[in-house]
Design a protein around this motif. Structure first.
Motif: not given
Length: 378
Positions: A347-359, A361-375
């Motif tokens: 999405l952003y060319g920046d893997a460091g923003r992974a925490g932003e996506l996790v927070r 969407n309240s994801v418990a497992t960052p290694a497996a994001m849902p197939i539908s999420f907000e960004a």
């Protein structure tokens, strides 16, 4: 004919009484004047209010003038801002840059003072995340005098024997602030000073009539100090609603107004990454502020309502401006579940923003994001 001897308030500073011979104050606006070349016209620009000085010719008199003078000197030399009660102008929050004492041999029991006070202003320049938070902090500081004067005026005719409800309300406000301070994530270095301010309110609440102005000033300044460093805004929001009194006791109203302004400040200081985030924050203002304005309408000076309304409008306007300059939220669909780092890079060319996506969407497992999420839109 008016009895002028009873028309003025007893003067005091930090609760220490004294007498006033001459009361002087100055004011005005800082106006920048810019001449226009080859024209008879010029441009004037309002740069804000002047720093307000107060100059007093004061005195201590009586058989214990020496002891009273030592107490007064200690109050003048103490660090930090404090409430000065002026005979005509009422309570103001000030600092003391300079004072001078004079005693004459032929006037035993009389000690004269020339004292320069200056309005307290902000304790420090708050570098807020959003400019609106600074503007609101300045408005809160400016409102200290307004609420102090309103409280003193409301309590002026209350007999000491009828002041028990007000004493309870003032003590309850202090207890509520202590609870907020515990709930908010205050920096460790700020906690002792705020605890001292709360303890001062509790002590003053024993004399709600005589100390009405200082109590109100302390409530507003303490909530402002908490709001300067409180995180998250929810820590102040819940108590802003809880502070609205069932009756119209002056100290309950002052606390409700103070918490509402503090909530506006914490919202304005927030960091909003998306347009919808800022809009949601703006929409939280009215449910908190409106009940307080309704309570104030019947119970305290109209200037207090105007003060709170102006702060709420400033917060709403600033959050609207933030929203207009942020990217919108979008819904992202993927065929399979992917790690947050991979999605952030895509999405952003920046893997460091992974925490932003996790927070978000309240994801418990960052290694497996849902197939539908907000960004936030790239």
């Amino acid at each position: 004919m008016r009895d002028w001897l009873k028309a003025f308030r007893p003067a005091s500073f930090r609760g220490v009484p004294f007498f006033v011979e001459v009361e002087e104050a100055e004011g005005g606006r800082r106006v920048a004047v810019s001449p226009i070349a080859y024209s008879d016209l010029h441009v004037t620009e309002d740069m804000g209010g002047q720093v307000r000085p107060f100059v007093l010719s004061a005195y201590i008199v009586g058989d214990i003038a020496d002891a009273s003078t030592r107490s007064f000197i200690a109050a003048l030399n103490a660090p930090g801002p404090a409430t000065l009660v002026l005979p005509m102008l009422g309570p103001v929050l000030v600092r003391v840059p300079h004072w001078r004492l004079s005693r004459e041999l032929g006037r035993a029991g009389y000690v004269g003072f020339e004292i320069d006070f200056v309005s307290a202003g902000l304790a420090s320049l708050p570098f807020a995340a959003v400019p609106g938070a600074f503007a609101i902090a300045a408005k809160i500081a400016a409102g200290i005098d307004i609420l102090a004067s309103a409280a003193a005026f409301r309590m002026r005719d209350v007999a000491p024997g009828q002041a028990a409800p007000s004493a309870i309300a003032a003590a309850s406000a202090a207890a509520l602030m202590a609870t907020v301070a515990d709930a908010a994530e205050l920096p460790a270095e700020k906690r002792p000073a705020i605890a001292d301010q709360i303890a001062t309110i509790t002590r003053l609440s024993a004399e709600p009539v005589a100390q009405a102005g200082p109590i109100a000033a302390a409530i507003v300044s303490t909530v402002g100090a908490i709001a300067d460093v409180a995180s998250p805004a929810e820590a102040v929001e819940a108590f802003a609603v809880a502070a609205v009194p069932a009756g119209n006791d002056v100290f309950g109203l002052v606390a409700a107004a103070a918490f509402a302004t503090g909530f506006c400040q914490t919202l304005a200081a927030g960091d909003y990454l998306s347009r919808q985030d800022a809009r949601r924050a703006r929409d939280r203002i009215s449910p908190v502020v409106d009940p307080v304005l309704e309570a104030l309408a019947a119970g305290i000076d109209v200037a207090v309502s105007e003060w709170l309304g102006e702060i709420a409008a400033t917060a709403a306007s600033d959050l609207s401006a933030v929203a207009a300059n942020r990217a919108p939220l979008v819904s992202v669909q993927t065929e399979i579940s992917l790690p947050a780092t991979a999605l952030a890079y895509a999405l952003y060319g920046d893997a460091g923003r992974a925490g932003e996506l996790v927070r978000r969407n309240s994801v418990a497992t960052p290694a497996a994001m849902p197939i539908s999420f907000e960004a936030i839109a790239p």
